[in-house]
Structures are given as C-alpha cells and as structure tokens.
Design an enzyme around this catalytic site. Structure first.
Site, PDB file in Angstrom:
ATOM      1  NE  ARG A 178     -15.659 -31.133  11.326  1.00 28.97           N
ATOM      2  CZ  ARG A 178     -15.779 -31.280  12.629  1.00 28.97           C
ATOM      3  NH1 ARG A 178     -14.675 -31.391  13.372  1.00 28.97           N
ATOM      4  NH2 ARG A 178     -16.975 -31.306  13.202  1.00 28.97           N
ATOM      5  CB  THR A 215     -10.847 -27.255  22.043  1.00 30.24           C
ATOM      6  OG1 THR A 215     -12.047 -28.045  22.010  1.00 30.24           O
ATOM      7  CG2 THR A 215      -9.643 -28.182  21.993  1.00 30.24           C
ATOM      8  CD  GLU A 268     -12.749 -37.112   9.219  1.00 27.31           C
ATOM      9  OE1 GLU A 268     -13.731 -37.277   9.985  1.00 27.31           O
ATOM     10  OE2 GLU A 268     -11.941 -36.177   9.333  1.00 27.31           O
ATOM     11  CG  ASN A 291     -15.784 -23.888  14.461  1.00 25.83           C
ATOM     12  OD1 ASN A 291     -15.511 -24.931  15.049  1.00 25.83           O
ATOM     13  ND2 ASN A 291     -16.665 -23.027  14.909  1.00 25.83           N
ATOM     14  CG  HIS A 300     -13.372 -36.833  13.244  1.00 30.71           C
ATOM     15  ND1 HIS A 300     -13.870 -36.128  12.180  1.00 30.71           N
ATOM     16  CD2 HIS A 300     -13.632 -36.074  14.336  1.00 30.71           C
ATOM     17  CE1 HIS A 300     -14.422 -34.994  12.594  1.00 30.71           C
ATOM     18  NE2 HIS A 300     -14.295 -34.954  13.915  1.00 30.71           N
ATOM     19  N   GLY A 348     -11.434 -21.012  21.187  1.00 33.56           N
ATOM     20  CA  GLY A 348     -12.741 -21.360  21.731  1.00 33.56           C
ATOM     21  C   GLY A 348     -12.578 -22.241  22.955  1.00 33.56           C
ATOM     22  CB  ILE A 362      -4.786 -21.747  14.881  1.00 35.58           C
ATOM     23  CG1 ILE A 362      -3.281 -21.608  14.637  1.00 35.58           C
ATOM     24  CG2 ILE A 362      -5.579 -20.868  13.919  1.00 35.58           C
ATOM     25  CD1 ILE A 362      -2.725 -20.226  14.875  1.00 35.58           C
ATOM     26  N   GLY A 363      -7.312 -20.785  17.192  1.00 39.48           N
ATOM     27  CA  GLY A 363      -8.682 -21.021  17.633  1.00 39.48           C
ATOM     28  C   GLY A 363      -8.732 -21.031  19.143  1.00 39.48           C
TER      29      GLY A 363
END
Length: 331
Positions: free
Chosen positions: A240, A156, A269, A212, A288, A154, A151-152
């Site tokens: 995140r 990465t 976090e 993101n 993280h 970009g 999912i995503g």
C-alpha cells in the site's frame, strides 16, 4: 437463526458452478445474496446473519450487526477492515490473500527487470527510431547474482522468493514471526527475534515491499531507511502507498540517491494530476492493477470453503487478521 451466510456484494465472482459449490458448502436455504448498495436489504439480513461474505471491506453496518460473528472480505490487503473496533467487538475477519500471489510476484519482477535494464529509455529511443548505445549502459546489471530483500513473507513474498531464486538472486526476507525460512530464502529476519529491516536495507539491490499496511508498517520506508540503501538500489512497492514516505522517495530519486522505483500503489491513490510522483525520474507507476490468474475465483472459494469447515470445527481460520494488523490512521 444459526449460521446464515450473507453474500452481501453481488459483485463477488461466484457464479455458476462456483455458486453451486458455495451453496452446497453453506446450505442453499441459508445462503442469501444482496447488494451492498441496497441499504434496506442489508439491514434486514444483518438482523439474523452470523457470517457475511463481502466483495470489499466491511463498514459500520457489520460492526453493528447483532448476531454477526465472522466476515470474509474477498480480497487481499484488509487494511480498511483492520479497524480497532473490529478487535474490540471480537469479530472474526478473514480475507482471500494468496489467490493472486504468483501474479503479484511476477509484477515485482517486471518492475525489477524494466528498471534494471532502463527499458523506459530504450522504448523512448525506439519510438524516435534511435539505436541507443550510451556509455552509461555499461553500468546496467542483470538480476542474476544480485540481492533482493523481501519485506513481508506472506503468500506473495513466498512466491517472489522462489521466482527470484530461479533468476539466480540472493534472497533476504523479513517477517513478523520467527518461523523457518520458506523455499528460496537465503536468510530470514524476524520481528519476533528483535531484528529490524536494517541489514536488508544495507544489502538489497532490489527492495520488494509486499507487506500489509498497518500502524506498524506505515512509512516503514522513510528518509532514514532510504539513506541506508545503496544509490544503485531499486524499490518496488506492491503493498500500500502508505508503507513508503512518498516525499522522501521522490527526493531520493531526484537527487540520484536511488536508481529507481516501481509503484503499483501510491499515497494518495490515485495521485492528483499535478502530483510530482508522475514526473519523478526513474519511477514507474502501474494503477494498482495486476494481471489476473486463471482460476482466481476458484482459489478464493477454496479459502472460504475451508474456513467454513474450520469455523464449524472451532479451528483457527485461514487469513484471519489480528490486532497486529490494526490500522487506526484512516479508512
């Protein structure tokens, strides 16, 4: 004064030859370095600055700067900079997404391998000097032949797709734009085509979240989404913490409706000492933090220098956030 660049945070990694390269690209008489902790110096420079290069996210000082047009935040995941006021003001904001893409992709696979092979159990047995061979181990599955949902897509996501394909995995991807599939992706879904992540949830053995955090992706993986997934599936989150409903994830792992999860990010976090996330079965946490790649500063600088060229030429800038990235739920 036109195009004065402010290196606001002296923690940025541009030293020595990298500093010389940046000064050469900007013009040494227009490059000013100040610390973001020096409020008076920041206030003074922002009276004239047109461009600011920051180590972290922007704050109200930059939104109020009278001549500022472009802010570059030298990191990825600009959630805290994607505030509504940025777009209301028309400020250009870019980041350094992609500089750590290969390492982040490896981090996803590290979690996937450790959880697929139940390595924490094996390590505990090793510490107790036990040769652990249980009937349940016959049910462990290698990554080869399994399906990963990303999912995503970009920087990465694209790096992860190529590495997952090298493992012999089937790769499903999801992105906003209806663009052609990147290398390694067997099937691509997109929001532009009115598609949802549901088919990926249904099929994924590994679900990798590398998107993101925004108003659109907050708690994208909630109880409904988790209940669509296989009980044998693993979720890995390197985006995140807010992308997952953490309470729903914990409940699913405790009830064995998921096989495992790897979190490099949490919500909140860091977690409090008594947060149940620490003791959730089959859940691995990293703080993280991803291993560094050689030349990280140079890759950041590549983005900045190219964007300086594009800015002067009136061309679209790399890694620019848009109103689709807006995060209005907090900072």
């Amino acid at each position: 004064m036109a195009e004065r660049v402010v290196m606001i945070d002296t923690e940025t990694p541009f030293k020595g030859a990298n500093w010389d390269r940046l000064a050469d690209a900007v013009g040494p008489d227009r490059l000013i370095a100040v610390s973001s902790r020096d409020a008076a110096a920041v206030e003074d420079v922002l009276k004239e600055a047109e461009i600011a290069i920051l180590a972290g996210d922007l704050d109200q000082r930059y939104l109020a700067a009278p001549r500022l047009r472009w802010v570059h935040c030298d990191h990825a995941g600009l959630t805290r900079s994607a505030r509504p006021e940025v777009f209301q003001r028309g400020l250009i904001v870019t980041g350094s997404a992609g500089r750590s893409g290969p390492a982040l992709a490896e981090h996803v696979l590290m979690f996937a391998l450790m959880l697929s092979y139940r390595y924490p159990d094996l390590y505990e047995a090793q510490k107790q000097h036990k040769w652990l061979r249980t009937p349940e181990m016959k049910n462990l599955c290698a990554l080869y032949g399994r399906t990963i949902g990303i999912i995503g897509m970009g920087h990465t996501g694209r790096e992860l797709a190529m590495r997952a394909k090298a493992f012999g995995m089937r790769v499903l991807g999801y992105r906003r734009r209806a663009l052609s599939s990147p290398p390694g992706v067997d099937r691509m879904f997109s929001a532009d085509r009115g598609e949802t992540i549901d088919p990926i949830l249904d099929e994924a053995d590994i679900l990798a979240l590398v998107v993101n955090l925004s108003d659109a992706t907050w708690r994208l993986i909630d109880d409904r989404a988790i209940r669509r997934m296989k009980a044998s599936a693993i979720i890995v989150n390197l985006s995140r913490g807010g992308v997952i409903d953490q309470a729903a994830l914990i409940a699913a792992l405790k009830e064995k409706r998921l096989a495992g999860a790897g979190l490099d990010v949490t919500d909140p976090e860091p977690p409090a000492a008594d947060d149940p996330v620490w003791d959730t079965p089959n859940l691995l946490i990293t703080p993280h933090f991803t291993a560094a790649l050689p030349g990280k500063a140079e890759r950041s600088l590549d983005v900045i220098v190219e964007n300086l060229r594009r800015y002067r030429a009136g061309q679209p800038l790399l890694n620019r956030i848009t109103e689709e990235d807006v995060w209005s739920k907090g900072t």
